[in-house]
Design a protein around this motif. Structure first.
Motif, PDB file in Angstrom:
ATOM      1  N   LEU A  90     -12.045  70.430  31.943  1.00 30.36           N
ATOM      2  CA  LEU A  90     -13.421  70.524  31.634  1.00 30.36           C
ATOM      3  C   LEU A  90     -13.955  70.903  30.286  1.00 30.36           C
ATOM      4  N   LEU A  91     -12.980  71.776  29.963  1.00 33.74           N
ATOM      5  CA  LEU A  91     -13.371  72.456  28.687  1.00 33.74           C
ATOM      6  C   LEU A  91     -12.576  72.043  27.456  1.00 33.74           C
ATOM      7  N   ASN A  92     -11.898  70.849  27.958  1.00 35.11           N
ATOM      8  CA  ASN A  92     -11.304  69.978  26.836  1.00 35.11           C
ATOM      9  C   ASN A  92     -10.022  70.875  26.190  1.00 35.11           C
ATOM     10  N   VAL A  93      -9.343  71.588  26.797  1.00 37.02           N
ATOM     11  CA  VAL A  93      -8.232  72.326  26.558  1.00 37.02           C
ATOM     12  C   VAL A  93      -7.149  71.592  26.832  1.00 37.02           C
ATOM     13  N   THR A  94      -6.309  71.287  25.581  1.00 37.40           N
ATOM     14  CA  THR A  94      -5.062  70.377  25.909  1.00 37.40           C
ATOM     15  C   THR A  94      -3.760  71.157  25.706  1.00 37.40           C
ATOM     16  N   GLU A  95      -3.694  72.365  25.311  1.00 39.40           N
ATOM     17  CA  GLU A  95      -2.448  73.062  25.155  1.00 39.40           C
ATOM     18  C   GLU A  95      -2.053  73.746  26.677  1.00 39.40           C
ATOM     19  N   ASP A  96      -0.769  73.926  26.755  1.00 38.50           N
ATOM     20  CA  ASP A  96      -0.205  74.505  28.101  1.00 38.50           C
ATOM     21  C   ASP A  96      -1.115  75.786  28.433  1.00 38.50           C
ATOM     22  N   ILE A  97      -1.123  75.823  29.654  1.00 42.63           N
ATOM     23  CA  ILE A  97      -1.698  77.066  30.097  1.00 42.63           C
ATOM     24  C   ILE A  97      -0.871  78.293  30.237  1.00 42.63           C
ATOM     25  N   ASP A  98      -0.958  79.335  29.500  1.00 43.56           N
ATOM     26  CA  ASP A  98      -0.413  80.412  29.554  1.00 43.56           C
ATOM     27  C   ASP A  98      -1.355  81.731  30.037  1.00 43.56           C
ATOM     28  N   GLN A 158     -45.954  61.848  50.025  1.00 43.58           N
ATOM     29  CA  GLN A 158     -45.467  62.182  48.657  1.00 43.58           C
ATOM     30  C   GLN A 158     -44.761  63.416  48.675  1.00 43.58           C
ATOM     31  N   VAL A 159     -43.607  63.508  47.967  1.00 37.83           N
ATOM     32  CA  VAL A 159     -42.841  64.778  47.890  1.00 37.83           C
ATOM     33  C   VAL A 159     -42.722  65.343  46.428  1.00 37.83           C
ATOM     34  N   LEU A 160     -42.973  66.755  46.470  1.00 39.08           N
ATOM     35  CA  LEU A 160     -42.841  67.560  45.444  1.00 39.08           C
ATOM     36  C   LEU A 160     -41.823  68.526  45.846  1.00 39.08           C
ATOM     37  N   VAL A 161     -40.681  68.374  44.939  1.00 35.45           N
ATOM     38  CA  VAL A 161     -39.434  69.196  45.025  1.00 35.45           C
ATOM     39  C   VAL A 161     -39.789  70.562  44.486  1.00 35.45           C
ATOM     40  N   VAL A 162     -39.460  71.649  45.110  1.00 39.55           N
ATOM     41  CA  VAL A 162     -39.738  72.852  44.821  1.00 39.55           C
ATOM     42  C   VAL A 162     -38.155  73.650  45.035  1.00 39.55           C
ATOM     43  N   SER A 163     -37.528  74.000  43.980  1.00 37.23           N
ATOM     44  CA  SER A 163     -36.400  74.407  44.107  1.00 37.23           C
ATOM     45  C   SER A 163     -35.893  75.354  43.027  1.00 37.23           C
ATOM     46  N   GLY A 164     -34.943  76.440  43.305  1.00 40.34           N
ATOM     47  CA  GLY A 164     -34.496  77.186  42.154  1.00 40.34           C
ATOM     48  C   GLY A 164     -33.473  76.374  41.472  1.00 40.34           C
ATOM     49  N   ASP A 165     -32.789  75.314  41.893  1.00 40.23           N
ATOM     50  CA  ASP A 165     -31.768  74.705  41.168  1.00 40.23           C
ATOM     51  C   ASP A 165     -32.475  73.864  40.178  1.00 40.23           C
ATOM     52  N   ILE A 166     -32.234  74.248  38.899  1.00 37.60           N
ATOM     53  CA  ILE A 166     -33.170  73.522  37.680  1.00 37.60           C
ATOM     54  C   ILE A 166     -32.417  72.809  36.917  1.00 37.60           C
ATOM     55  N   GLN A 167     -31.023  72.425  37.418  1.00 39.93           N
ATOM     56  CA  GLN A 167     -30.027  71.657  36.678  1.00 39.93           C
ATOM     57  C   GLN A 167     -30.769  70.254  36.238  1.00 39.93           C
ATOM     58  N   ASP A 175     -14.575  82.725  29.773  1.00 33.29           N
ATOM     59  CA  ASP A 175     -15.605  81.839  29.283  1.00 33.29           C
ATOM     60  C   ASP A 175     -16.350  81.488  30.441  1.00 33.29           C
ATOM     61  N   ILE A 176     -16.005  81.343  31.662  1.00 29.99           N
ATOM     62  CA  ILE A 176     -16.403  80.720  32.821  1.00 29.99           C
ATOM     63  C   ILE A 176     -17.504  81.913  33.156  1.00 29.99           C
ATOM     64  N   LEU A 201     -24.439  76.748  32.867  1.00 32.02           N
ATOM     65  CA  LEU A 201     -23.184  75.999  33.131  1.00 32.02           C
ATOM     66  C   LEU A 201     -23.241  74.497  32.881  1.00 32.02           C
ATOM     67  N   ALA A 202     -24.190  73.844  33.750  1.00 33.71           N
ATOM     68  CA  ALA A 202     -24.170  72.186  33.765  1.00 33.71           C
ATOM     69  C   ALA A 202     -24.693  71.815  32.441  1.00 33.71           C
ATOM     70  N   ASP A 203     -25.426  72.520  31.863  1.00 35.56           N
ATOM     71  CA  ASP A 203     -26.162  71.983  30.431  1.00 35.56           C
ATOM     72  C   ASP A 203     -24.669  72.215  29.379  1.00 35.56           C
ATOM     73  N   MET A 204     -23.909  73.152  29.437  1.00 41.58           N
ATOM     74  CA  MET A 204     -23.030  73.435  28.418  1.00 41.58           C
ATOM     75  C   MET A 204     -21.875  72.357  28.746  1.00 41.58           C
ATOM     76  N   LEU A 205     -21.624  72.111  29.923  1.00 39.56           N
ATOM     77  CA  LEU A 205     -20.250  71.425  30.340  1.00 39.56           C
ATOM     78  C   LEU A 205     -20.830  69.734  30.625  1.00 39.56           C
ATOM     79  N   ASN A 206     -22.079  69.393  30.747  1.00 40.09           N
ATOM     80  CA  ASN A 206     -22.417  68.222  31.332  1.00 40.09           C
ATOM     81  C   ASN A 206     -21.899  67.968  32.638  1.00 40.09           C
ATOM     82  N   VAL A 207     -21.934  68.756  33.512  1.00 39.98           N
ATOM     83  CA  VAL A 207     -21.625  68.738  34.953  1.00 39.98           C
ATOM     84  C   VAL A 207     -22.790  68.849  35.878  1.00 39.98           C
ATOM     85  N   PHE A 208     -22.752  68.571  37.212  1.00 40.90           N
ATOM     86  CA  PHE A 208     -23.365  68.995  38.307  1.00 40.90           C
ATOM     87  C   PHE A 208     -22.713  70.044  39.165  1.00 40.90           C
ATOM     88  N   VAL A 209     -23.396  71.202  39.206  1.00 45.01           N
ATOM     89  CA  VAL A 209     -22.887  72.318  40.080  1.00 45.01           C
ATOM     90  C   VAL A 209     -23.430  72.350  41.393  1.00 45.01           C
TER      91      VAL A 209
END
Length: 337
Positions: free
Chosen positions: A229-237, A77-86, A247-248, A161-169
């Motif tokens: 990832l941040l849904n930015v559509t304008e040109d990157i200047d 039986q496995v209990l995961v113990v981790s600092g990665d709480i995503q 932001d990041i 970061l993961a919760d804000m952007l719905n990603v896995f880091v």
């Protein structure tokens, strides 16, 4: 009947911490492994009822270990113990067969409740109490202690970061070294930022005799993916690049320092983040503050976002005067009860 327990974690500090909060009355014999491969080899040749498993480890990580255990007869039986709480980390380990996920550092009451909920205590008949079959830890250095608290802080920041952007880091094992400035340049050059040009944000922190600088370095190739990832559509200047960096940086640096301070019982004061450089080589980035850094205790963490070409290198640079204070504050990790 006595339970056979295996604690698998690459950090000796973490193994000691977990062994320390196991119930003393638990009729269990506890052994230790330093990575997933070592744990698998032990399980294949010995009876193991309960496996406490870390996720971020060299050689074979926790996810790979869980996958391999699916084809092992009489797997524990496995209990995961981790600092990665995503959230996605929790979902992944449950899908791979883990009973539960306990965040580091493990609270004794939470651990005991998990053992009760999953009927892992056994019947208690003829109990001899908890027996540690081998040493959970020996002597520890400042670097090892700082690595473990950085690992926990890293997980907290990645979760935000993961919760804000719905990603896995994807998280590494933090690297901790005392470096000269020339060695710092080499560490960055041959790390995540070893190709092309980069941009960086820096922010200073002080508290309780500790002074450090957080340096977050982005590969220039990450900017288009960051915008996507941040849904930015304008040109990157230039202005948009600075906005993306800030932001990041606020998401990764702020929660990391907060989690680090919580473990050290320190409320850090901080300066405003500033752009240290844009579209420059690593060597030029280091030269900006060569006179100030000289010799430093450095913590390095490379964050990568799953399914995106985004990589950033977080460096914590402690002043040399901070080392004795850090060593004293971190001594609680290895103190015996």
């Amino acid at each position: 009947m006595s339970k056979k327990v295996l604690i698998c974690d690459d950090s000796g500090i973490a193994r000691k911490q977990l062994a320390r909060v196991l119930p003393k009355e638990w009729d269990a014999q506890v052994e230790f492994a330093t990575n997933g491969q070592e744990a698998l080899e032990h399980i294949q040749s010995n009876e193991v009822d309960v496996l406490f498993l870390d996720l971020n480890m060299p050689v074979m990580d926790g996810y790979q270990t869980l996958e391999a255990l699916q084809s092992v007869a009489n797997a524990p039986q496995v209990l995961v113990v981790s600092g990665d709480i995503q959230t996605k980390a929790l979902e992944r380990v449950k899908a791979l067969g883990a009973l539960d996920f306990l965040k580091k550092p493990v609270d004794q009451d939470v651990l005991e409740k998990a053992l009760e909920d999953y009927n892992l205590f056994g019947d208690g008949a003829n109990s001899q109490g908890l027996v540690l079959e081998s040493s959970a830890a020996d002597d520890f250095s400042l670097s090892q202690c700082l690595q473990e608290v950085s690992n926990v802080a890293m997980g907290r920041a990645a979760s935000v970061l993961a919760d804000m952007l719905n990603v896995f880091v994807k998280l590494p094992v933090p690297k901790v070294n005392i470096l000269e400035v020339s060695e710092l340049q080499m560490a960055l050059t041959y790390g995540a930022m070893n190709t092309g040009r980069c941009s960086a944000v820096t922010q200073g922190f002080v508290g309780a005799g500790i002074a450090m600088e957080a340096l977050l370095i982005f590969s220039d190739s990450s900017f288009p993916e960051m915008a996507k990832l941040l849904n930015v559509t304008e040109d990157i200047d230039h202005n948009l690049e600075v906005e993306l960096q800030m932001d990041i940086s606020s998401v990764l640096i702020g929660p990391f320092i907060k989690a680090l301070g919580d473990q050290l019982n320190i409320d850090f004061s901080y300066s405003h983040p500033v752009v240290l450089g844009q579209h420059i080589k690593v060597a030029d980035l280091i030269n900006v503050k060569r006179a100030q850094w000289k010799r430093t205790l450095a913590v390095e963490i490379v964050y990568e976002v799953d399914n995106y070409q985004i990589s950033c290198d977080l460096m914590l640079l402690f002043t040399e005067d901070s080392l004795p204070v850090l060593e004293d504050l971190l001594s609680y990790l290895v103190e015996d009860d």
